[in-house]
Write a protein that holds these residues in place. Structure first.
Motif, mmCIF file in Angstrom:
data_model
loop_
_atom_site.group_PDB
_atom_site.id
_atom_site.type_symbol
_atom_site.label_atom_id
_atom_site.label_comp_id
_atom_site.label_asym_id
_atom_site.label_seq_id
_atom_site.Cartn_x
_atom_site.Cartn_y
_atom_site.Cartn_z
ATOM 1 N N PRO A 1 -19.954 88.825 53.783
ATOM 2 C CA PRO A 1 -20.622 88.293 54.978
ATOM 3 C C PRO A 1 -21.189 89.393 55.870
ATOM 4 N N ASP A 2 -20.699 90.626 55.691
ATOM 5 C CA ASP A 2 -21.205 91.744 56.481
ATOM 6 C C ASP A 2 -22.517 92.306 55.951
ATOM 7 N N LEU A 3 -22.885 91.937 54.725
ATOM 8 C CA LEU A 3 -24.062 92.514 54.066
ATOM 9 C C LEU A 3 -25.348 91.880 54.590
ATOM 10 N N LYS A 4 -26.350 92.717 54.846
ATOM 11 C CA LYS A 4 -27.673 92.247 55.230
ATOM 12 C C LYS A 4 -28.645 92.524 54.082
ATOM 13 N N VAL A 5 -29.501 91.552 53.806
ATOM 14 C CA VAL A 5 -30.458 91.673 52.706
ATOM 15 C C VAL A 5 -31.859 91.389 53.237
#
Length: 858
Positions: free
Chosen positions: A223-227
Motif C-alpha cells: 500500500p506504500d508503493l506509488k506507480v
C-alpha cells in the motif's frame, strides 16, 4: 518467577512490539512489519528480537538520512510538463496509481521522477524509472543527473544488461523494463523501491505488459508503493480502467503548426523510391533549409531509396540511413549537423525511441516491418504492413518540434481513416513460451489467469505450452521439469537455454556458450552501404559450408586470438574497424558469454577442456531447434515442421550446397520464408531429443526365424518430418499380442521355428504325414485347417510369451513335469480316417527296368 513478574514481562514485550510496529509504519516497509509480526507470533527470544530491533533502527536511520538529503529539483520552465507539475504532484499524493499522457517532447520522462523527489519519494527506497531500450535508460539518466547537478551513479543511476551505476545514495534509478522484471525473482515485493514509473507504456512490449500485470497484483501487498504509468499516445483510458479508474493527467507536447499533405500514387504498386524523390523535390522547392526525415519500411527500402536520391543529384544534401544494423560511425552522423541539408532515411526506430535533431519535414510512406508470430506454424513474420493511426501521428509529430513543419503522407486520407487506431501489442504477436516459463518459475500461477491488460488467446497460450513441451521444460501436467527450472534461471530465450543444458550433457558447453551468446546479440558483422563488397569478402573468411553455427565459432576464435595479440583496447578497436566488425557488439558478445558461463557455473556445470566435435555441438543445438529442422525437396527448398516450406538465407555458407537435412536458428518470413543461421544435421539425432514428441508408425510385422522374434519396420517422424524412414525393430516390445500370434502362426503352425524342442519336431512330422496322405489321395481336407492348429498352441502357451527364447525357457522348465507337453495326436491333426491309403496302393518306390526309383505324391 512470580505471576506478577511474568505479567510485567509480557507487558514490556507488548509495549516494545507496539513501539516497533509504529516505527515500521513510519518507514512504510511491508517487509519489516511482516517480519516483526512473525517474530512476535513465534515468541522469539530476546537475542533474536533485539537483533531485529537493531535492524529496524538502522533502517530508520537510513530513511532519516535519505529524507534529509533529498535533492531539491529545479524544473525547466519551457517544458510543458512543468506547467502540470502541481496537478501531477497532487494526483501522486492522493492515489496509488497515476496515468500520465504526454506527447513526445513534453518532458515527462525527465521531470516525473523529479516531481516524485519533491514529494519526499525516494526516502524509503529508490524511484524506479523503466525504459524500453538500454540507450534511452543511459541517456535519460545523464540528462536528469545534469539537471540535478550531480554525476551519473550518485543521486541518479542506471542499470542495464552488463552495466550498472547505482550506489546506496541513489534516489532515482533508470533501467530497462527487463531489468526490473528480473529483480522480481529475488525481491518479490520490489521492496527496494517506493515508487515505480513505467515509461513509454504505449509501446506495449511483452516486458511492459508482463510488468503491468505484476505491479497490479503487487499493489494490495504494497500500500506504500506509488506507480506512475506514462504513455505518449491517447490510449490512456485503457490503462486507467486497468488500474481501477486511476486518474489521468494529460500534458501537451511542444508543437508548432504542421502542414499535413496527402500525396497518394494512383498506381496499385507504386515505386516507393520514386514517390519519396518527388516529395523531397516538393519540400526543397519550398525551403532551402530544414532537414527531412523519411520513414520507410526497412533496410532494403532505405538502400534503394538512397540510391535513387543519389542519382537525382540533389544540391547541398547529405543522405543518411538510420536502421538497427548501422555502424557506430554511421549512427553518430545522425546526431551531428553540418552545413548541408540532411535527408534521414529511417525505419520506425525514429518514431518514439530516438529523436533526430533539427527535423523540420517528415515524409511518411505509411509502412513498417512488423514482427508477428504465426502460432499455427510457430514462424516469425517480418512483413511490410500499414502502420496504425497512432504510429502515423507519432511520425508526423517528429516535425514541428522547434518551428512550423510539413508532413507529407504518401497515401490517401481515406487510407489513413481506414487504419487501425493502435498497433497490436507485442503479446498478441509473440511467442508466450518465455512468459509462461518465468511465471511457472516465479510461482505466479497459470498464464490464463494472469491479469494482462489484454489477455492472450487460448491458441497463443496453447502454442506457448507446446514450445515448452518441445524443449522438455514442462511435463504432461504443465509443471516445471528439472530442466525447465534450470532454464528459467537463465536470462535468455528458452530455446537457447535448452541448448546450453544439452551442451553440458554433450561435453560441448564451451562451444555452445559462444554460439548462444552470439545468437543473443545483434550481428557484429557490419556491412556499410559504401563497402558492401569489401564486407562480403572480409566476412567470407569465417564461413563454413557445413554450418553457420561453426561460422560463429570461427569468428569468435579469430577475435579472441587478436585480442590476446593486441597490446591495447585501441588496437583491437582499430582491428575491428579494419575488418568491418563492431567492437561494441563484440564486447557485448563477450559479456553475454561470461554472464551465461556464470549462470551455468551456479548450476554446477563445467566447461569442456577438450574441443567438442561437430556432432556434439550440433546435437546440443538441435535440442533447442527441433521444430526448425528441414529436409530438402526436389524444388530446392526445405520442407519443415508442420508442412512449412523455407529457403536458406542467401548470406549463409550453405546457400549453394543445399544439404539434405538442416536446422535453422530462426525462421523468418520477409519476401518469403527463410531459415537464418543454418547447420547440417543427421536427422537420427532428433529421435532421442524429441522424446514423446516423436511419432512412430509400424509396417510389415513378420516372424524372423533366425532371431526367433517378431519384427517390423519402424518410421519415426518429428513434426511430420521423417527422421527415421525404415528401421527393422523387435516388434514384441511394441505389440506383444500381435508378436505372439506371429510366433504361433509362422513359427509353430507353419514350421518357421529353428529349435530342438521335442514337441515341435513331433508335431511337424505328424502334420507332414497327413499332408502326404492328402497328396496320395488327391483330395484335401484331411489335415485340419491352420486356425485349429493355431488354437491348439494358443490355448496352451502362456499369454505373456511372444519370443522363441521365452518359449524355449518355459517349455524346458515345464516338460520336466509333463513329457507330453504341447505334443499333438492324430485327432489334433486329421479330420478323418486314412486307413485305406495302404502301401500296396501307394508304394514308396517303383521298379523301372533294372532301376528302382523313389516315389513322392503331389
Amino acid at each position: 518467577m512470580s505471576a506478577r513478574d511474568k505479567s510485567g514481562e509480557r507487558g514490556a514485550e507488548g509495549q516494545r512490539f507496539s513501539k516497533d510496529i509504529d516505527l515500521c509504519m513510519l518507514t512504510d516497509r511491508q517487509r519489516l512489519r511482516e517480519k516483526l509480526r512473525r517474530l512476535h507470533r513465534g515468541k522469539a527470544g530476546g537475542v533474536e528480537y533485539e537483533k531485529f530491533s537493531g535492524e529496524l533502527r538502522e533502517a530508520m536511520a537510513r530513511r532519516s538520512e535519505r529524507a534529509q538529503n533529498l535533492p531539491k529539483p529545479v524544473y525547466p520552465e519551457e517544458l510543458p510538463v512543468t506547467q502540470k507539475r502541481d496537478a501531477i504532484a497532487e494526483a501522486v499524493k492522493n492515489n496509488q496509481v497515476l496515468i500520465v499522457a504526454g506527447e513526445t517532447g513534453s518532458g515527462k520522462t525527465t521531470q516525473l521522477p523529479k516531481i516524485c523527489l519533491d514529494l519526499g519519494r525516494g526516502a524509503d527506497g529508490m524511484i524506479a524509472c523503466t525504459q524500453p531500450r538500454r540507450i534511452a535508460a543511459i541517456s535519460v539518466a545523464g540528462r536528469v543527473a545534469d539537471e540535478l547537478e550531480t554525476s551519473v551513479g550518485d543521486t541518479v543511476g542506471y542499470q542495464i544488461r552488463f552495466d550498472a551505476k547505482v550506489k546506496d545514495s541513489t534516489y532515482i534509478k533508470f533501467m530497462t523494463d527487463g531489468i526490473l522484471l528480473a529483480e522480481t525473482r529475488k525481491d518479490r515485493d520490489l521492496c527496494a523501491y517506493d515508487t515505480i514509473i513505467i515509461d513509454e507504456a504505449h509501446e506495449r512490449s511483452l516486458n511492459i505488459d508482463f510488468l503491468l500485470g505484476y505491479v497490479k497484483r503487487l499493489l494490495p501487498r504494497r500500500p506504500d508503493l506509488k506507480v506512475i504509468v506514462s504513455s505518449a499516445t491517447l490510449d490512456v483510458e485503457r490503462f486507467s480502467k486497468y488500474f481501477g479508474d486511476a486518474p489521468v493527467v494529460s500534458v501537451e507536447g511542444r508543437t508548432y503548426p504542421v502542414d499535413l499533405r496527402y500525396r497518394p500514387d494512383e498506381d496499385d504498386d507504386p515505386d516507393m523510391p520514386v514517390l519519396v524523390g518527388r516529395a523531397v523535390v516538393e519540400l526543397m522547392a519550398e525551403d532551402e533549409r530544414g532537414d527531412i526525415l523519411v520513414f520507410l519500411s526497412g533496410e532494403r527500402d532505405i538502400r534503394e531509396t538512397a540510391d535513387h536520391l543519389t542519382r537525382q543529384r540533389l544540391k547541398r544534401c547529405e543522405i543518411l540511413p538510420l536502421f538497427g544494423r548501422l555502424t557506430a560511425e554511421e549512427q553518430k552522423r545522425i546526431f551531428s549537423r553540418g552545413k548541408n541539408r540532411r535527408i534521414v532515411l529511417s525505419t520506425n526506430v525514429a518514431e518514439t525511441s530516438l529523436t533526430v535533431p533539427g527535423i523540420r519535414y517528415v515524409i511518411d510512406t505509411g509502412l513498417a516491418r512488423i514482427k508477428r508470430y504465426t502460432h499455427r506454424t510457430q514462424v516469425e513474420q517480418l512483413l511490410v504492413e500499414r502502420v496504425s493511426k497512432a504510429s502515423a501521428n507519432q511520425r508526423m509529430g517528429r516535425c514541428g518540434r522547434m518551428e512550423p513543419g510539413i508532413c507529407i503522407r504518401l497515401y490517401s486520407e481515406e487510407d489513413y481513416s481506414g487504419r487501425e487506431d493502435y498497433t497490436d501489442p507485442e503479446i498478441m504477436r509473440s511467442s508466450l513460451a518465455s512468459v509462461i516459463l518465468q511465471m511457472k518459475y516465479m510461482g505466479l500461477g497459470d498464464v490464463e489467469k494472469f491479469p494482462f491488460i489484454e489477455p492472450p488467446t487460448p491458441a497463443m497460450i496453447r502454442t506457448g505450452y507446446n514450445e515448452l513441451f518441445e524443449l522438455d521444460a514442462l511435463d504432461e501436467r504443465k509443471n516445471l521439469t528439472p530442466a525447465g527450472t534450470q532454464m528459467a534461471r537463465m536470462p535468455i530465450e528458452p530455446r537457447f537455454a535448452r541448448m546450453l543444458l544439452e551442451g553440458a550433457k554433450e561435453n560441448a558447453l564451451s562451444d555452445i556458450l559462444i554460439i548462444v551468446a552470439g545468437l543473443s546479440i545483434q550481428d557484429p558483422r557490419e556491412r556499410p552501404m559504401d563497402k558492401k563488397d569489401q564486407a562480403d569478402q572480409l566476412h567470407r573468411r569465417y564461413l563454413d559450408d557445413k554450418s553457420d553455427f561453426t561460422s560463429w565459432l570461427n569468428l569468435w576464435h579469430v577475435f579472441t586470438r587478436e585480442s590476446e595479440r593486441q597490446p591495447s583496447n585501441n588496437q583491437i578497436r582499430k582491428w575491428c574497424k579494419q575488418n568491418l566488425l563492431s567492437y561494441r557488439r563484440m564486447r557485448e558478445w563477450a559479456d553475454v558469454r561470461a554472464q551465461l558461463e556464470g549462470e551455468m557455473s551456479k548450476l554446477k556445470y563445467k566447461l569442456n577442456t577438450k574441443s567438442a566435435s561437430f556432432e556434439q555441438v550440433h546435437k546440443a543445438l538441435l535440442a533447442g531447434l527441433l521444430s526448425r529442422m528441414g529436409i530438402v525437396t526436389d524444388k530446392k527448398e526445405y520442407r519443415g515442421a508442420r508442412e512449412t516450406r523455407f529457403h536458406i538465407w542467401p548470406g549463409s555458407g550453405l546457400f549453394k550446397r543445399l544439404p539434405k537435412w538442416i536446422m535453422a536458428s530462426e525462421l523468418v518470413e520477409t519476401s518469403r520464408l527463410f531459415g537464418r543461421c543454418v547447420g547440417e544435421i543427421n536427422p537420427e539425432w532428433a529421435e532421442k531429443l524429441a522424446g514423446s514428441i516423436a511419432k512412430r508408425t509400424y509396417s510389415d510385422p513378420h516372424w524372423d526365424p533366425k532371431s526367433l522374434i517378431a519384427r517390423a519396420f519402424e518410421a519415426v517422424t518429428v513434426y511430420g518430418l521423417p527422421v527415421i524412414e525404415k528401421r527393422r525393430i523387435h516388434y514384441g516390445k511394441i505389440d506383444p499380442e500381435k508378436s505372439r500370434e506371429l510366433m504361433i502362426l509362422f513359427g509353430l503352425v507353419r514350421g518357421e521355428f529353428r529349435t530342438r524342442m521335442a514337441f515341435f519336431h513331433h508335431n511337424r512330422e505328424l502334420v507332414g504325414k497327413f499332408e502326404e496322405m492328402e497328396d496320395k489321395s488327391r483330395r484335401g481336407g484331411i489335415v485340419v485347417d491352420e486356425e485349429l492348429l493355431f488354437e491348439f498352441y494358443n490355448s496352451r502357451i502362456p499369454k505373456d510369451i511372444y519370443t522363441g527364447k521365452a518359449l524355449e525357457r518355459w517349455y524346458h522348465e515345464k516338460v520336466k513335469e509333463d513329457r507330453g507337453l504341447l505334443m499333438m495326436n492324430e485327432g489334433d491333426v486329421a479330420v478323418e480316417s486314412v486307413s485305406g491309403l495302404t502301401a500296396d496302393r501307394f508304394p514308396p518306390e517303383i521298379q523301372v527296368g533294372k532301376v528302382r526309383l523313389p516315389l513322392s505324391y503331389k
